[in-house]
Every structure is written in C-alpha cells, then in structure tokens.
Write a protein that holds these residues in place. Sequence first.
Motif, mmCIF file in Angstrom:
data_model
loop_
_atom_site.group_PDB
_atom_site.id
_atom_site.type_symbol
_atom_site.label_atom_id
_atom_site.label_comp_id
_atom_site.label_asym_id
_atom_site.label_seq_id
_atom_site.Cartn_x
_atom_site.Cartn_y
_atom_site.Cartn_z
ATOM 1 N N LYS A 133 2.742 9.090 4.776
ATOM 2 C CA LYS A 133 2.219 7.797 4.738
ATOM 3 C C LYS A 133 1.979 7.101 6.234
ATOM 4 O O LYS A 133 1.096 6.483 6.314
ATOM 5 N N ALA A 135 -0.993 8.989 7.688
ATOM 6 C CA ALA A 135 -2.280 8.497 7.153
ATOM 7 C C ALA A 135 -2.493 6.906 7.666
ATOM 8 O O ALA A 135 -3.787 6.931 7.788
ATOM 9 N N ALA A 136 -1.713 6.341 7.910
ATOM 10 C CA ALA A 136 -1.872 4.769 8.392
ATOM 11 C C ALA A 136 -2.245 4.965 9.726
ATOM 12 O O ALA A 136 -3.435 4.125 9.921
ATOM 13 N N SER A 180 7.195 12.797 2.173
ATOM 14 C CA SER A 180 6.190 11.849 1.649
ATOM 15 C C SER A 180 5.951 10.604 2.563
ATOM 16 O O SER A 180 4.535 10.157 2.922
ATOM 17 N N ASN A 181 7.141 10.069 3.384
ATOM 18 C CA ASN A 181 7.032 8.983 3.929
ATOM 19 C C ASN A 181 6.467 9.283 5.533
ATOM 20 O O ASN A 181 5.675 8.450 5.859
ATOM 21 N N MET A 183 10.993 2.733 7.796
ATOM 22 C CA MET A 183 9.534 2.566 7.083
ATOM 23 C C MET A 183 9.355 1.132 7.243
ATOM 24 O O MET A 183 7.990 0.923 7.670
ATOM 25 N N HIS A 212 -1.743 17.101 6.856
ATOM 26 C CA HIS A 212 -2.158 16.373 7.995
ATOM 27 C C HIS A 212 -2.438 17.113 9.270
ATOM 28 O O HIS A 212 -2.978 16.711 10.371
ATOM 29 N N GLU A 236 1.113 -1.211 -0.128
ATOM 30 C CA GLU A 236 0.296 0.151 0.049
ATOM 31 C C GLU A 236 0.874 1.250 -0.124
ATOM 32 O O GLU A 236 0.565 2.307 -0.631
ATOM 33 N N TRP A 237 1.999 1.179 0.557
ATOM 34 C CA TRP A 237 2.959 2.303 0.765
ATOM 35 C C TRP A 237 3.642 2.576 -0.354
ATOM 36 O O TRP A 237 4.427 3.516 -0.604
ATOM 37 N N ASP A 238 3.561 1.560 -1.546
ATOM 38 C CA ASP A 238 4.268 1.703 -2.663
ATOM 39 C C ASP A 238 5.702 2.085 -2.508
ATOM 40 O O ASP A 238 6.227 3.089 -2.877
#
Length: 361
Positions: free
Chosen positions: A317, A320-321, A313-314, A277, A341, A210-212
């Motif tokens: 992520k 967001a999770a 960006s990370n 990550m 956020h 999902e985190w691509d």
Amino acid sequence: MRILQITIDNLRVFPHLEVRPDAGINYFCGGNGAGKTTILEAIYLSSRGRSFRHPLAGPMIRHGTVDAMVGLKLSDSGDDNREHRLGLKRSKSVFECRFDGRDITKRSELAALLPTQWISSQPQTLLEGGPGYRRQFVDMGLFHVEQDFLKSYAELRRILRQRNALLKQRSSSSLESWDSPFALAAQNIHAMRQNYIADLLLRLSQIVSEWDMGFAVSSRYLPGWDPLRPLSEQLREKRDTDLRMGFTHIGPQRSDLRFSVDGADADKLLSRGQQKMLVIALNIAQVDAIRMRRPDLDPVILLDDLNAELDTSNQGKVLAAFRERRVQAFVTGISDPPPEHREAIAMFHVEHAAVDPGHET
Ligand SMILES: Nc1ncnc2c1ncn2[C@@H]1O[C@H](COP(=O)(O)OP(=O)(O)O)[C@@H](O)[C@H]1O
Ligand SMILES: [Mg+2]
C-alpha cells in the motif's frame, strides 16, 4: 527537485559512493550495517545541514578521515528540467555548503531548496513522543507552504525569550508590555497552523480510508490556550503561575496535535504496525499538502526500514501510494519489496560499503 545523482565521500561506512537514482521509487536492500540508512542520511544532510541520528558531525565522519562530503546533482521539477549542483562538506567544526557555486550558510535556505520528508524506522515516535515532535512536523510543512511562517515564528520566539527572561528574574514590572505583542504573534502562528492542519487532516483521513485499515482516525489540534477567549486575558490569569515557575505556560509553544481511534489515543490502541502506517499516511498527506500549495516544490520521501513491522500487504500500500503520486522516494529494507511492485522500482543492493545497481529487476 529530483535527485539525479548522489556522490558520497567518507560518510560512515562509505569511502566513496556514487548512486544514480530513478525519478520514482529507489529501493535499497541489504543486511544490517550495510549502509542503507547512511544513504538516506546523506540526502537528509543535504536538505537540512545535519543528520537525523546525532546533532554533531563527528560520529558520521568515516573513522580515520577528517571530513564527510555529499554532492547532489539535481533537476528542477518544472518544464525546463534545469540541472543544479549541491555540495556539502562537514568536518567536526566546519560546515560548508554550496548550491550552483553560491555559498549557503543557513539551514533554512537549504531546507527550502530541497524539501525532504523523513520517515524513520521508528516513526511511531510522532504519536507516542511529546508534543514537540508533532509541532516540529506541522511547522516543517508550514515552513514550505507559508512564505511568512519563518519570519512570524522567529518573531514569536524573540518575544517569548524576552518574556521568559523577565519571568526568570521574577520581574513583573514590564511584563505586561510583552503580553500584547506575544498575543499578536501567537494569533498569527495559530491561524497558520489551524489552516494548514485542517488541510493536512482531510488528506490524512482520505489516505487512511483508501488504505482500508479497519479504523477511522480523528484528530484534535490544541493551540496551546483556549482559542475562544483572548490570549492576553489568559496570560493575565496565568501571570502568578508564570512568575512562580519562571516561564510562559500558555501559547503556541505549547500546542499539540492529538490522534485518536475509536475514542482512544492512537498510540495506546493501535498495534506498532498500524501506528507506523498511520504515521506514513500522515507524511504522505504532508507531501500532498506541500505539492498542492507549492507546485514548484517537489518533496523527496526518505523512508527507512519499510519491512520492519509491516506485513507485505501494507508494504504494498505504501509503495503504491508513492507510485500513484509519482514522487521520488528512497526506501530501505532488509528484504526485497513485495513482488508485484518490483518492476516499477529501481532496486539497489547495498553490501560491503558499495551499492550495486546491477540487481535492478
Ligand atoms: N564514523 C563511522 N566510520 C565508519 N563506519 C561507521 C561510522 N559510523 C557508522 N559506521 C558503520 O556504518 C555502518 C552502516 O550503518 P547504517 O547505514 O546504519 O546501516 P544499515 O542501515 O544498512 O543497517 C554500520 O555498520 C556502522 O558500524
Ligand atoms: Mg538502517
């Protein structure tokens, strides 16, 4: 459990502090030495009875004082939202803890009350450190999801201690009588770990995809012996080595969980940020696994230094999770979280031994 209020007295830089966190993400921002990690330490202390920085209480008690105290007001995750009080006092030699007026004497009791998922500022240790770190990580999850785990684990430790004591004395006479109870206890732990790890790894792969992140992760659980052959047979084969070295060489006390990417060890191939990550994803997978099997438990995530080694960006992520899962999280950083956020996050500014919630956006 949700944390409704944290009261800290004489813990490191804080003489007195009260924080009323949000049910979602709480972000503590401030310069070096402001006390951000100490706030996470206070919560961790309330869930494990000890610090993640040092096993002794001395260093965390504020200079010039004799005991550090942490009080939490908690609310049940269930429908009734019942409130609870957890209070903890630590002097150099005394550990006192009460939950709703009842004394708590065992750390395991505390951990069962308030599960916390601790992600340090150097979480890569989980990948590059010894197998013990990974065993501890997996076993903490098992402790929450498997009712019998603690008892079975204590049983294994007891048998292993007896067997190792004989090996240290180079006494081979009654050694054999311990092989079969050891094999039985080992099989028990192995079955629980195997089952739990399979679930954990599925969840991990899902988050990583999902985190691509540009890589696929594969993992291998090594039980600590060849699981395709009886352990007692392997114990017999290793008996001479065990006697020579004075300890048991095979068994669940030697298990490991290895992570690889494109056929190489994850800690050798991935960048520091990518490793971080991956470890955060693993921690989230653990929270998901615990919540799925124990809906009555609601682990709290403690994440130190989100900014360190992660690009925006990370960082986004990760936040967001947490938001998607509606998990209560305590996150620290030396700079603000990514702007997209900010509205969904309760912001706290940490400075001069005080926490100012006025900076909420
Ligand atoms: N026992 C203690 N008494 C007083 N101050 C302490 C004690 N232990 C640590 N400190 C101070 O507490 C401060 C906060 O540390 P920490 O929470 O790690 O900061 P941050 O995570 O914001 O960088 C540090 O400046 C440190 O010097
Ligand atoms: Mg810190």
